[in-house]
Design an enzyme around this catalytic site. Sequence first.
Site, mmCIF file in Angstrom:
data_model
loop_
_atom_site.group_PDB
_atom_site.id
_atom_site.type_symbol
_atom_site.label_atom_id
_atom_site.label_comp_id
_atom_site.label_asym_id
_atom_site.label_seq_id
_atom_site.Cartn_x
_atom_site.Cartn_y
_atom_site.Cartn_z
ATOM 1 N N ASP A 197 0.822 -1.220 0.000
ATOM 2 C CA ASP A 197 0.000 0.000 0.000
ATOM 3 C C ASP A 197 0.850 1.263 0.000
ATOM 4 O OD1 ASP A 197 -2.038 -1.696 0.141
ATOM 5 O OD2 ASP A 197 -2.722 -1.138 2.162
ATOM 6 N N ASP A 201 0.772 4.301 -2.538
ATOM 7 C CA ASP A 201 0.467 5.675 -2.120
ATOM 8 C C ASP A 201 1.529 6.657 -2.605
ATOM 9 O OD1 ASP A 201 -1.772 4.791 -0.904
ATOM 10 O OD2 ASP A 201 -0.937 4.811 1.131
ATOM 11 N N LEU A 207 -10.144 9.400 -24.196
ATOM 12 C CA LEU A 207 -9.798 9.889 -25.537
ATOM 13 C C LEU A 207 -8.296 10.023 -25.682
ATOM 14 C CD1 LEU A 207 -12.397 12.801 -25.733
ATOM 15 C CD2 LEU A 207 -12.455 10.708 -27.083
ATOM 16 N N LYS A 247 -13.935 20.696 -24.490
ATOM 17 C CA LYS A 247 -13.606 19.587 -23.607
ATOM 18 C C LYS A 247 -13.837 20.094 -22.192
ATOM 19 C CE LYS A 247 -10.317 15.994 -22.714
ATOM 20 N NZ LYS A 247 -10.676 15.958 -21.315
ATOM 21 N N CYS A 295 12.314 35.808 8.383
ATOM 22 C CA CYS A 295 12.136 36.667 9.553
ATOM 23 C C CYS A 295 12.368 35.784 10.776
ATOM 24 C CB CYS A 295 10.731 37.249 9.578
ATOM 25 S SG CYS A 295 10.323 37.967 11.190
ATOM 26 N N CYS A 322 6.407 37.802 15.486
ATOM 27 C CA CYS A 322 5.978 38.378 14.205
ATOM 28 C C CYS A 322 4.499 38.062 13.987
ATOM 29 C CB CYS A 322 6.832 37.811 13.083
ATOM 30 S SG CYS A 322 6.267 38.295 11.445
#
Length: 706
Positions: free
Chosen positions: A56, A60, A106, A142, A457, A463
């Site tokens: 899995d 993933d 398509l 489309k 910063c 801040c």
Amino acid sequence: MPQPFDRADALAPAEIAAFVRSLSQEEAQARIDWLTPELARHNRLYHQDDAAEIDDRTYDLLYRELELLESRWPRLAHDDSVTRQVGGEPVDGLLPFEHRVPMLSLANAFSDEELQQFDARVRRRLGRTEDDPALTYVVEPKLDGVAIELVYEQGRLVAAGTRGDGRTGEEVLHNVRTIRAIPERLHGEDVPYRIDVRGEILYPLEGFAQMNERREARGDKPFENPRNAAAGTIRQLDPTITARRPLTFFAHSFGFMEGAELGESHSAQLAALARWGIPINPYNQVVTGIDGVIGSKDALAERREDLPYEIDGAVVKVDDIALQDELGFVTRSPRWAIAYKYPPPEVVTILEDVGYQVGRTGTVTPVAHLAPARVGGVTVSRASLHNKDHLAELDVRIGDPVVVVRRGDVIPKVERVVLDDGHEARPHPAFPTHCPECGTELVLKEYKDRTKQIMQCPNALGCPAQVRAGIRHFAGRTAMDIDGLGEKLVDQLVTHGLVNKISDLYSLQKRQLIELERMGEKSADNLLDAIEASKGRSLERCLVALGIPVVGESTARDLANHFRSLDALMAASTEQLVEVEGVAEWVASQVHGFFESEAAREELARLRAAGVQFPELEAPAEDEATADSWFAGKTVVLTGTLPTMGRNDAKKLLLAAGAKVTGSVSKKTDCVIAGADAGSKLDKAQSLGVEVIDEDEMTRRLGGEA
Ligand code: IVH
């Protein structure tokens, strides 16, 4: 020829983004073209054949890589990609919907030459020569939405299903019924006995923008694009949610039909649908020859900006149904149609100024302020300039005309400067030396791959921009999920000085809240309840919430599962962190650095003192935990009514302790757990000499004491 991009060994999570960024368009195409069918194949092996070839996690990671590639290069994405399948992630409660005729995709064309080659192929197959007349084609927008099949029986809408993997989608009739454009009944004398109509469900751009604004105001994550929003909406379990969203629909093709006389051309068939009341796109055009096709798709491209919904190309179809039948199909797409994909939308506008924005982790990034211009259906006045180096590479000056591109994702980007005569004389944008939000002197830091520098910063705790973003992140859906604490409220709380750091949330008082604008008693109570409820969030969510640089949901989950407690994680060295699968060295050093910092430790202590639990994970259910339980490896039978526990709960505990719980007693049974009114199973156990115990004894043995 070697195939450089057919690797199935997934990259580590932290490496995917950099890998994707490093690819050229051709390389990205090669990787997408390999990954798309490969993931579809693994999907089938797993879901239908029960014969998975990869685990899995690998799936993933490959999926995530494809998702990133597609978001960077949307034009290269295949329409039948697993990432676009509405049935991609199972939602509890939607039933499977089988398509009587598979929904195909398509082939794509990216240039006029490729359209000409398509026409040449079609004509050759049909045995047409140069002298034969040109073919009639239909050119349609489309539509960039969610494919849907509507089943009409005797003129009534009786079922509706998403595309899924083309054979099986999900039944979403309850939601489709709320879409006004889709008629419940077809009208007309010649309505067929059964017809499966296919088309696209779209989220109109205006409604999309409004919904995202509302989501952001509430602190919910905005949808990335209208297609995702439509997909999410159509899969809602609760149709009242769908009904509130302004979805629309156009039909473009057909599945199974019975008793239908629709006409001998595609255009006539669509016209029949329109007569019966089904919406057909007004921009569909019947044209002659491939030159007609090219002219029509170019004209459509011109209109694209003005359409109220997104389109990502033009679909070209041979109009004559007899010719379509003669041409037939190749594997998963018809030979009689092709999708021309438009390049990502771009627009030229003027760079009016360069501003600087402070992110959650203090990174200061340049943002282009533009003369407002429409691109890809939305008006853009801000665009990303990435970082200081990118700004220098572009050599952009204030007042320059610039090309702004909107690739699949929402944030548009300044792609290049249109060099005109005035360029040289225009002023360079200024680089800030101090934080635009708090005035602290900025520091330059090396970006992780050491190729770029970023401005930062350093005033993380003081801040206001960082504080606001940090609190919004903390309260977010994937983090502490504090309902009602949206962007506007966070701004108010910070502006009024009520919250300066995340731990302050836990000392908010009702009397302070009701003084805020638009905050009533009830909302204040609800907010305080939501804050209280957040104290018990899982360790994984708490780790996401702390906003440790580069720790997103997946890394947080890996860290929580590995260390199982905040204390163990805080004590981990960089070497120990790297041992966690999926944690690269760079990530490990960020995590280590975070927990080393005095400020973070103090804030964690405050959060704990305020009652945030950072719950430890229970020991894993298997192996080490079960090994010392008496029940590990034993076969047991439950019978009769237990005095305090439901039989299902008892079964769960036994399974977790490593027991095999079976329904009938035999010589192989190690033990029978009997409650009141135990019948034949108890008798059988006694006759076979199998040990019989009661609930008390079971509990004792579960505790590992026996
Ligand atoms: S015709 C055999 N017409 O694009 C396929 N499809 O890759 C027949 N789409 O899944 C489809 N606009 O959901 C057709 N005007 C249009 C379309 C259209 C969008 C989607 C459709 C299909 C995908 C094909």
